[in-house]
Design a protein around this motif. Sequence first.
Motif, PDB file in Angstrom:
ATOM      1  N   HIS A   1       0.834  -1.206   0.000  1.00 42.54           N
ATOM      2  CA  HIS A   1       0.000   0.000   0.000  1.00 42.54           C
ATOM      3  C   HIS A   1       0.861   1.245   0.000  1.00 42.54           C
ATOM      4  O   HIS A   1       0.539   2.254  -0.664  1.00 42.54           O
ATOM      5  CB  HIS A   1      -0.936   0.004   1.215  1.00 42.54           C
ATOM      6  CG  HIS A   1      -2.032  -1.003   1.108  1.00 42.54           C
ATOM      7  ND1 HIS A   1      -2.863  -1.318   2.155  1.00 42.54           N
ATOM      8  CD2 HIS A   1      -2.482  -1.748   0.045  1.00 42.54           C
ATOM      9  CE1 HIS A   1      -3.736  -2.207   1.777  1.00 42.54           C
ATOM     10  NE2 HIS A   1      -3.524  -2.486   0.487  1.00 42.54           N
TER      11      HIS A   1
ATOM     12  N   GLN B   1      -9.677   1.941  -6.949  1.00 43.68           N
ATOM     13  CA  GLN B   1      -9.247   0.541  -6.863  1.00 43.68           C
ATOM     14  C   GLN B   1      -9.431  -0.156  -8.209  1.00 43.68           C
ATOM     15  O   GLN B   1      -8.569  -0.953  -8.615  1.00 43.68           O
ATOM     16  CB  GLN B   1     -10.053  -0.187  -5.769  1.00 43.68           C
ATOM     17  CG  GLN B   1      -9.747   0.282  -4.371  1.00 43.68           C
ATOM     18  CD  GLN B   1     -10.593  -0.439  -3.325  1.00 43.68           C
ATOM     19  OE1 GLN B   1     -11.356  -1.364  -3.685  1.00 43.68           O
ATOM     20  NE2 GLN B   1     -10.470  -0.036  -2.076  1.00 43.68           N
TER      21      GLN B   1
ATOM     22  N   SER C   1      -6.342  -1.642 -10.299  1.00 48.25           N
ATOM     23  CA  SER C   1      -6.323  -3.088 -10.536  1.00 48.25           C
ATOM     24  C   SER C   1      -6.289  -3.397 -12.036  1.00 48.25           C
ATOM     25  O   SER C   1      -5.677  -4.385 -12.443  1.00 48.25           O
ATOM     26  CB  SER C   1      -7.558  -3.726  -9.901  1.00 48.25           C
ATOM     27  OG  SER C   1      -8.746  -3.221 -10.490  1.00 48.25           O
TER      28      SER C   1
ATOM     29  N   ILE D   1      -7.955  -6.776  -6.463  1.00 43.60           N
ATOM     30  CA  ILE D   1      -8.737  -6.038  -5.459  1.00 43.60           C
ATOM     31  C   ILE D   1      -8.872  -6.846  -4.168  1.00 43.60           C
ATOM     32  O   ILE D   1      -8.712  -6.332  -3.050  1.00 43.60           O
ATOM     33  CB  ILE D   1     -10.109  -5.661  -6.054  1.00 43.60           C
ATOM     34  CG1 ILE D   1      -9.936  -4.652  -7.211  1.00 43.60           C
ATOM     35  CG2 ILE D   1     -11.014  -5.077  -4.978  1.00 43.60           C
ATOM     36  CD1 ILE D   1     -11.214  -4.341  -7.959  1.00 43.60           C
TER      37      ILE D   1
ATOM     38  N   TRP E   1      -7.165  -5.214  -0.972  1.00 42.27           N
ATOM     39  CA  TRP E   1      -8.090  -4.531  -0.060  1.00 42.27           C
ATOM     40  C   TRP E   1      -9.173  -5.453   0.529  1.00 42.27           C
ATOM     41  O   TRP E   1     -10.018  -5.009   1.286  1.00 42.27           O
ATOM     42  CB  TRP E   1      -8.770  -3.392  -0.833  1.00 42.27           C
ATOM     43  CG  TRP E   1      -7.757  -2.345  -1.238  1.00 42.27           C
ATOM     44  CD1 TRP E   1      -7.162  -1.426  -0.466  1.00 42.27           C
ATOM     45  CD2 TRP E   1      -7.274  -2.142  -2.548  1.00 42.27           C
ATOM     46  NE1 TRP E   1      -6.312  -0.635  -1.162  1.00 42.27           N
ATOM     47  CE2 TRP E   1      -6.354  -1.038  -2.484  1.00 42.27           C
ATOM     48  CE3 TRP E   1      -7.476  -2.760  -3.818  1.00 42.27           C
ATOM     49  CZ2 TRP E   1      -5.654  -0.565  -3.596  1.00 42.27           C
ATOM     50  CZ3 TRP E   1      -6.782  -2.259  -4.912  1.00 42.27           C
ATOM     51  CH2 TRP E   1      -5.877  -1.190  -4.792  1.00 42.27           C
TER      52      TRP E   1
END
Length: 480
Positions: free
Chosen positions: A417, A433, A437, A452, A456
Amino acid sequence: MSTRINGSRGFARAALLWTLLLVGIAAAAFLYFFEYYTKEVDLGFDAEARRNPYLAAEKFLDRIDVPHRQADNIAVLSELNDNDVLFLANSNLIYNEQRLWELLEWVEQGGQAIVVSNQLSTDGERNLLLDLLDLEVTYGDTDLYFNWQLREVFGEEAKTLQDKTVSELMRDHNRKLAEKSKNQNSDTALIEDAKEVAQDTNTEGTRNPEVDPERLINLTSDGGTSYSLYFDPELLLTHEMMAQGDEVDVQGGLLHWVTFQDLAPPSGQEVAQPSDASHYDSNLLHHQSPLAFFEYGRGKITLMADNGLWQNRRIGEFDHAFFLAHLTGQKNLVMITRPHFLGFSELIQRYWLEFFTAGGLVLLAWIANRSRRFGPREPEGASVRRSLLEHVRACGYFYWREQAARKQFEAIRSRLHDKILPNASAAPSGHQQAEFSQLLAERTGLTSNEIITTLWGAAPHSEETFTARMRSLQIIEDAL
């Protein structure tokens, strides 16, 4: 010259005659004024008699051809038969209940036992035999005849001084000696001493002491023989039924006893109580016994509280010795007077053959047990080395059991991250996101959903999911 020689010879003859005359006069005076006499001095018992208080009893039994022997302890019961008589000098030699029932079983089969219970328990120790028969040893009357120290001072006069304490007796005795030494002259003292010697000689010539007839126990055997016995009345046996009769049923046998004719003191006198007066009860004077018999099965146990009846000092008095011979009869007397238990060294000396036999058998058993390990040594097998994959797999299982997989996954994902959004203060939105991605999918070959979920999504909860997510993180990190 000749005159001088004759004068010297005459003087020598005169000196010799006067010398012989003086020697004769001295010899005559010695024979006239001096008298030769013998006097016996009692030096007490010798070493053997002091070591064995029943030596006189053993000598008496030898004289009347009664076989006897000494035993070490109560364990001799296993060797006895109904032709033996067992003498226990102390009832506490029956030290546990197993020995007590062995004794009763032997008596039931016809054995004869003589047991002396001469001690009051001061430490709470049980007297097993007396407890079984409901008998007790208690204080009775006091007789100064049995105090040897006082008898040596007062002689036979001690038995007439029962109403005084020992301290009073000693004060009176010392006062009489002082008055005698002060008032009597030497001639009177010599006459009194001669009378005392004559009185002592007459007293020592008698075998029996002068005692009150009420203190004697007279027993008559089945054959008509009478025995006069003088028991020490200080320690006596008592039973709760003694005041109601002369016998009672106990433990399937018959217990009966003999009592003194009258233990009450003469008129005008008081019985001297023992030092521990709390144990004394004058109401029991007529309910006490010096001798009891317990008939059990085909045998009998004779019990008494007087331990000195057959000891060296008193066995020659009255019919004490003959009463012992009567109780023994034609049987063998086994005496336990000095208990002894074998130590380890004595056990080895007595049972050395059994000891070495047992040791040899143990050695043979050990050799037989170890014999299968003897012979040539087998070759050692090749050592097996584990592969790196096995170590990795083992570490993985360990970390998974310790709940360390989730922490490791979160640490690696947090580092990614920081690389993707180094200055972001919050998680990216769904649109961001999706764009990110899509970009990584072109570089890594992973699908957008996989990226994803890996970056996350929730932490994995199974081993398979964890392995797949860690593989995806590794691919994403290589692409960045």
